[in-house]
Design an enzyme around this catalytic site. Structure first.
Site, mmCIF file in Angstrom:
data_model
loop_
_atom_site.group_PDB
_atom_site.id
_atom_site.type_symbol
_atom_site.label_atom_id
_atom_site.label_comp_id
_atom_site.label_asym_id
_atom_site.label_seq_id
_atom_site.Cartn_x
_atom_site.Cartn_y
_atom_site.Cartn_z
ATOM 1 C CE LYS B 78 -7.063 -148.001 -108.391
ATOM 2 N NZ LYS B 78 -6.224 -147.347 -107.371
ATOM 3 C CB SER B 153 -8.019 -147.518 -103.964
ATOM 4 O OG SER B 153 -6.976 -147.021 -104.781
ATOM 5 C CB SER B 177 -4.010 -146.686 -103.765
ATOM 6 O OG SER B 177 -5.017 -146.183 -102.922
#
Ligand SMILES: [Zn+2]
Lengths: 471, 470
Positions: B78, B153, B177
């Site tokens: 990420k 997210s 997330s």
């Protein structure tokens, strides 16, 4: 009558090897921006890890000032934007400090402390001369600080001054900081207010940018006078932060405090609470070096020094250390203390230097004093030798030998000199016999002059007395 | 359509059917074909990944796989986690060109385990969002149906695993997330116990809740990656000194709990059916208990108060002074304002403003204190529940994936995390596994929640359900 009420906020930089929350070297004098890393530069994703050495030093100071070490204290964030604050917040302690309370006795007063807490220093900003540029040196960012806050309990500039001297003694004795204000290792902000007629506290004014103990004292005196004048003229004290102007010896407005600055304190979520165990406290107590008060007591009790001499010798850790080194192979503490507090201090004041910069090693000083004790040279000659030692670095006995300064202690030659002096001053001798006793000094002076100062004064005195009696 | 798992790749490598370079080339080919539409990555680090693949020792043996469990495996990271030498942007304009100067602890661990980093996955800006729509670059498409969001997210991390752009990936989970996008993309996602995985090198959003989590095609891969990245890190003061040897050790389990509130909530019927299906599987093995979670609404409010407060402070460092976007001004004050106004997107600004207000002296931090109280209450309640049952089962999301632009109201979007927040706020672990497949190809995500450090229990249960569903 309005009473001044003074509180001090002191920041001291700790002598840790590394910074407060990263393992960068805590020596900001190095080439700018070399002791930096993602943590102290506030890079994305970097996290703080507390420096145990700094915490130990905090505990040490806490014990030295009789404070209460908190078993659990909290790290907090103080949020504000400034280019010298890399993360946009300072990690400090807010609700529970490492140390609560404590006190330092100042003459016959007691200055009470509110708290001592740990925090990190900001970067140093330098305005590049001749341009509108500001440079930032992050070597200082994250250096450990202790903030010491007194209660608003001081009443005079003098007390503030002595308090700071005492505090500096304690931090240098415990070895946690150099306490050098000129290097920013000790910084002091002052809060001053005058009491209202009903005895309540008036509006408080904060004075910053004080770079010496003298400036602290002068700014307090200035503010007391200024605030009194404003109030006498029917004016009001406006909440503001003032700065000290050394050249004009006055304070001036730095900024008006419109409403309190909102630092949005909240517990630092990247750190756990700070836990101090009993073992840590015991260890700090065990490793605590001698404190100024204890040193004074030792010198009075075991070395038989006067209180005056003892407090002079202990006024700084360096002087005490020098004294203790001398005492390792010397037996006359009184003579040593006299010499340090007169001759050595004189040179320190003249050259504005520390004792280790005077230029005479402890071994050399004790050698010099031993020459006096053995009667090899007189005290007067010793003072000259001291200057030569400082100038050349040579050892005292070497100098005495080279310059032929050996004291004349041979009875026959001294007796000869005294006879000569009396022979040459017949008139005075007559007057002496007729009762002018004070002329003894004149004879002595003449004798010393004849021996070029090398005559053993005690022996000369004895012989002179004897010959005068017989004359 | 699921892609090779770690074990499948390793079998192929050990038997010499494929070389590590061929594996990576296959992944890169797939990325090249789909990425212009899918946007699972912010940056594909193909060249360095191929170079690393060339360095993999040959031949690959079982011993090598035992020593370096991710040898030759392409991993997506990420974009809020630092990988040295590559951009770390957190999908924000303010860090658009920021190149990392160090590896996050988790990245170092993955590299040491032989993992090959294939790209930095797309996300909501600073992990604030539930759809990747707040990314300053582009939204990521859901590989199952590109009209739908992948959730967020960590939308890029979930989508990249689902699309076969990497075998496993790292996400970050503050309120859900990792789990919500994993459920939207039909993959497995774990949020570990707070403190199990070092946060050093992950851009903080809400320090007290952020945890790095793993995403994979199956339960074992997700737990294998968690094994690699977990463990005490002296660089993260909030990391916990506990070392798991083997998360996949079977655990003795007798009782599970379900949450009474679920029947009172409006849940997508398909999700509800799949939830019932999982309960039926569990009932064959364990005793069931019913519990009230209480305070689900309060948990969400508390979550936002804590998260926004900490975010307002954590994001203060992005000021343009030392790195990142820098817009000059007449004064440093003006430069700050310009840099941050242009650098941050709308959602991030909203949260910074809210957080700043919440912490302000004007309201004496009263919201913040209350939120911390609520956090404590929720934790106590869950502790109490877990003192009688060993895990709970609960849907991951109330709804199935939504289409782009469908949720315009921020409050609507915040409800995406409604069922993932309780374990996050209590610092407890939770794993989401995909269950079933509806006519659009979407699965329902079902969460297994446990008390702190119950990762082994979660693995056993997830593995059991996964097996029964095959
Ligand atoms: Zn550093």
């Amino acid at each position: 009558m309005r009473q001044p009420v003074i509180g001090l906020e002191i920041h001291i930089q700790l002598l840790t090897k590394t910074k407060m929350f990263c393992r960068c070297k805590a020596s900001f004098g190095d080439e700018p921006n070399t002791n930096i890393c993602p943590v102290c530069m506030g890079y994305p994703g970097a996290l703080p890890v507390p420096n145990k050495e700094a915490i130990k030093m905090g505990i040490t100071l806490g014990l030295a000032i009789n404070g209460e070490v908190q078993c659990v204290s909290d790290f907090s964030r103080k949020n504000y934007f400034y280019p010298d604050m890399p993360k946009g917040y300072q990690i400090t302690q807010d609700s529970i400090p490492l140390i609560k309370n404590g006190h330092i006795s100042v003459s016959d007063e007691i200055v009470k402390l509110e708290r001592i807490h740990i925090e990190e220093d900001s970067a140093k900003m330098l305005h590049e001369p001749g341009t509108d540029k500001t440079l930032i040196n992050f070597n200082r960012a994250g250096v450990p600080l202790l903030e010491i806050v007194t209660l608003p309990c001081l009443k005079t500039a003098k007390t503030a001054n002595i308090f700071l001297e005492k505090l500096k003694q304690i931090i240098t004795y415990t070895g946690i900081s150099t306490g050098k204000m000129e290097e920013g290792a000790l910084r002091c902000d002052v809060n001053i207010s005058l009491t209202n007629p009903d005895g309540s506290l008036g509006q408080k004014i904060e004075v910053k940018n004080l770079n010496s103990f003298k400036a602290v004292a002068k700014s307090i005196e200035y503010e007391i006078e200024r605030q009194n004048k404003v109030l006498d003229a029917g004016g009001k004290i406006i909440p503001e932060t003032r700065s000290w102007d050394e050249s004009k010896s006055e304070t001036f407005i730095m900024r008006i405090k419109d409403g309190k600055a909102d630092y949005r304190f909240f517990p630092e979520p990247d750190l756990k609470s700070l836990f101090v165990t009993q073992e840590m406290i015991d260890e700090a107590r065990k490793n605590m070096s001698e404190l100024p008060g204890q040193a004074v007591e030792r010198l009075i009790k075991t070395h038989n020094l006067s209180e005056y001499d003892a407090s002079l010798i202990t006024s700084s850790k360096e002087i005490l250390h020098y004294y203790d080194l001398c005492m390792k192979d010397f037996q006359d503490p009184k003579l040593l203390a006299n010499w340090i507090s007169s001759e050595i201090l004189k040179i320190m004041n003249k050259n504005n230097c520390y004792i280790n910069e005077v230029g005479i090693k402890p071994m050399q000083l004790t050698e010099l004093l031993s020459l006096i004790l053995k009667g090899t040279i007189s005290g007067k000659i010793a003072k000259d030798v001291l200057l030569v030692v400082i100038e050349t670095g040579k050892n005292p006995s070497e100098i005495v030998k080279e310059k032929g300064l050996l004291q004349v202690s041979d009875t026959d030659s001294l007796r000869k000199i005294v006879s000569e002096v009396l022979e040459e001053n017949k008139n005075e001798l007559e007057r002496y016999k007729n009762g002018e006793q004070k002329l003894f000094g004149l004879f002595m002076g003449q004798c010393m002059k004849k021996t070029k100062g090398k005559g053993n004064p005690k022996m000369l005195q004895t012989i002179l007395k004897e010959l005068l009696r017989d004359a | 359509m699921t892609h090779q798992t770690k074990n499948e790749i390793h079998n192929s490598l050990i038997q010499g059917e494929q070389t590590p370079v061929e594996i990576i080339e296959e992944y890169l080919k797939r990325i090249e074909a789909q990425e212009s539409e899918m946007h699972t990555f912010i940056e594909v680090t193909g060249e360095s990944c191929l170079n690393e693949a060339k360095q993999v020792p040959k031949p690959i043996t079982k011993e090598i796989v035992e020593d370096t469990p991710f040898v030759g495996i392409p991993v997506g990271i990420k974009d809020n986690i630092n990988v040295k030498g590559f951009k770390t942007t957190a999908a924000s304009k303010i860090l658009e060109n920021h190149i990392s100067v160090y590896d996050a602890t988790v990245v170092r661990k993955i590299k040491n385990a032989g993992g090959l980093i294939i790209g930095k996955t797309n996300m909501d800006e600073f992990a604030m969002g539930s759809s990747t729509e707040t990314s300053c670059f582009y939204p990521t498409k859901n590989p199952i149906n590109t009209k739908y969001t992948p959730g967020g997210s960590s939308g890029g991390s979930a989508a990249s695993v689902r699309a076969g752009h990497c075998t496993v990936s790292l996400g970050s989970d503050t309120g859900g997330s990792v789990r919500q996008p994993a459920s939207f993309c039909g993959v497995v996602g774990i949020r570990p116990t707070y403190g199990l995985v070092s946060r050093y090198g992950m851009l903080s959003f809400c320090s007290s809740l952020d945890q790095i989590g793993t995403i994979a095609n199956d339960v074992d891969d997700a737990f294998s990656l968690l094994e690699v990245i977990s463990g005490y890190d002296p660089k993260d003061s909030t990391s916990v000194n506990i070392e798991y040897q083997d998360l996949k050790e079977p655990e003795e389990i007798s009782t599970f709990g379900i949450c009474n509130e679920i029947e009172k909530l409006y849940i997508d019927p398909f999700v509800h059916d799949m939830y019932k299906k999982v309960i039926a599987i569990l009932l064959k093995n364990f005793k069931k208990e019913n519990h009230w979670l209480d305070n689900l609404d309060k948990a969400m409010a508390a979550y936002h108060i804590i998260a926004d407060s900490e975010a307002s402070s954590n994001l203060a460092r992005y000021d343009g002074v030392r790195y990142g976007l820098q817009i000059s001004g007449e004064s440093s004050q003006e430069a700050y304002i310009k840099t941050r106004t242009q650098g941050f997107g709308a959602e991030v600004k909203r949260r910074i403003l809210l957080g700043t207000y919440i912490l302000s002296e004007e309201i004496e931090g009263s919201y913040y204190k209350q939120a911390l109280c609520a956090k404590e209450k929720i934790t106590e309640k869950l502790d109490q529940i877990f003192s009688s049952c060993q895990f709970m089962v609960i849907p991951t999301s109330l709804k199935l994936p939504f289409k782009f632009g469908e949720r315009n109201d921020p409050l609507d979007m915040y409800y995406s995390d409604y069922l993932t927040i309780p374990s996050a706020i209590a610092g407890m672990p939770s794993v989401t596994i995909p269950v079933g497949c509806n006519e659009n190809g979407f699965s329902a995500g079902i969460q297994i929640m446990g008390p702190k450090f119950s990762e082994k229990v979660l693995h056993s249960v997830a593995k059991l359900i996964e097996g029964e569903l095959k």
